[in-house]
Scaffold this active site. Structure first.
Site, PDB file in Angstrom:
ATOM      1  N   SER A 142      66.152 -19.055  15.462  1.00  0.00           N
ATOM      2  CA  SER A 142      67.277 -18.115  15.419  1.00  0.00           C
ATOM      3  C   SER A 142      66.884 -16.803  16.053  1.00  0.00           C
ATOM      4  O   SER A 142      65.714 -16.402  15.971  1.00  0.00           O
ATOM      5  CB  SER A 142      67.696 -17.863  13.965  1.00  0.00           C
ATOM      6  N   TYR A 156      65.607 -15.678   5.509  1.00  0.00           N
ATOM      7  CA  TYR A 156      66.052 -16.606   6.559  1.00  0.00           C
ATOM      8  C   TYR A 156      65.226 -16.389   7.829  1.00  0.00           C
ATOM      9  O   TYR A 156      64.654 -17.329   8.387  1.00  0.00           O
ATOM     10  CB  TYR A 156      67.548 -16.392   6.835  1.00  0.00           C
TER      11      TYR A 156
END
Ligand code: NAP
Length: 247
Positions: A142, A156
């Protein structure tokens, strides 16, 4: 000749979003794909669709937090298509929240799926890649971890950065040319990922960002295909794919 003809690609998290788009695109380019996820009815329906279009697709029900499920996935690919050339480690969740909320369950879940799930894939695929003399690990990470973590994204982003670090380690341990690694970092992509967000305010905010600025998951699928289409002596290490308008 189709660019990925002869390659067998197993994809985790293939029941929707980026994983589904990747399975469909790679199959159209000639790869045999093995779709893995927990929701069997969804992967079965997508595989059926791919086969009806003339592609080659099989399925395997997999929970990536279970090491034995990844072993089964690799075995399923070999049983069905004779080898496994690529593992796309795509399954991921994002129950994001401010650290001050102490959502320790969400933290553990992200570590288990995003990081341990990837390691379970490495443990299952690496010995086979070495035995075959070739193999390619692709992970969907990501942009969230690229420039430090923004608020609510700390854990995350940490899991995604940990995956990036494992990739770099694997790359440096594989300079004999046997194993290639590619980490792809998406920005806002229009998928169901926000559904895994427990905090309703963050969930709605993210959905809005995805609706306004998000690009289709096929954009990430094309980046995966690009990495796989390179000659054996070329490794595409990292790709960032984000909407042109993303800050
Ligand atoms: N969408 C974005 O904006 C974005 C941005 C950056 C990175 N990413 C990353 O892209 C990847 C794909 O996400 P997406 O956006 O396509 O979201 P998605 O539509 O929610 O897809 C997530 C996939 O992960 C699978 N999954 C979740 N937990 C699993 C488990 N324990 N075992 C096996 N499969 C599991 C889900 O399948 P089942 O529920 O059927 O198991 C689903 O197929 C994730 O790693 C995500 O972090 C997405």
């Amino acid at each position: 000749m189709l660019s990925l003809h002869g390659k067998t690609v197993a994809i985790t998290g293939a029941s929707g979003g980026i994983g589904e788009a990747t399975a469909r695109l790679l199959a159209r380019r000639g790869a045999a794909v093995v779709l893995a996820a927990r929701r069997s009815e969804r992967i079965d329906a997508i595989a059926r669709d791919i086969r009806e279009e003339g592609g080659r697709a099989a399925t395997c029900v997999v929970d990536v937090t279970k090491a034995e499920d990844l072993q089964r996935l690799v075995s399923a690919a070999i049983d069905r298509y004779g080898r496994i050339d690529v593992l796309v480690n795509n399954a991921g969740i994002a129950p994001i929240s401010p650290l001050a909320d102490l959502d320790t369950e969400g933290w553990s879940a992200m570590i288990d799926v995003n990081l341990r799930g990837m390691l379970n894939g490495v443990a299952a695929a690496l010995p086979v890649f070495r035995e075959q003399g070739a193999g390619h690990l692709v992970s969907i990470v990501s942009v969230a971890g690229l420039y430090g973590a923004s608020p609510t994204m700390a854990v995350y982003a940490a899991t995604k950065n940990a995956v990036r670090t494992v990739h770099e380690g694997l790359r440096r341990e594989s300079t004999d040319g046997v194993v290639r690694t590619t980490a792809i970092s998406p920005g806002y992509i229009r998928t169901d990922l926000a559904d895994s967000m427990t905090d309703p305010r963050i969930r709605e905010q993210t959905r809005k960002h995805m609706d306004v600025a998000g690009i289709p998951p096929a954009a990430v699928a094309r980046a995966v295909a690009f990495a796989l289409e390179q000659p054996d002596d070329v490794e595409i290490g990292e790709i960032n794919v984000r909407p042109t308008v993303q800050a």
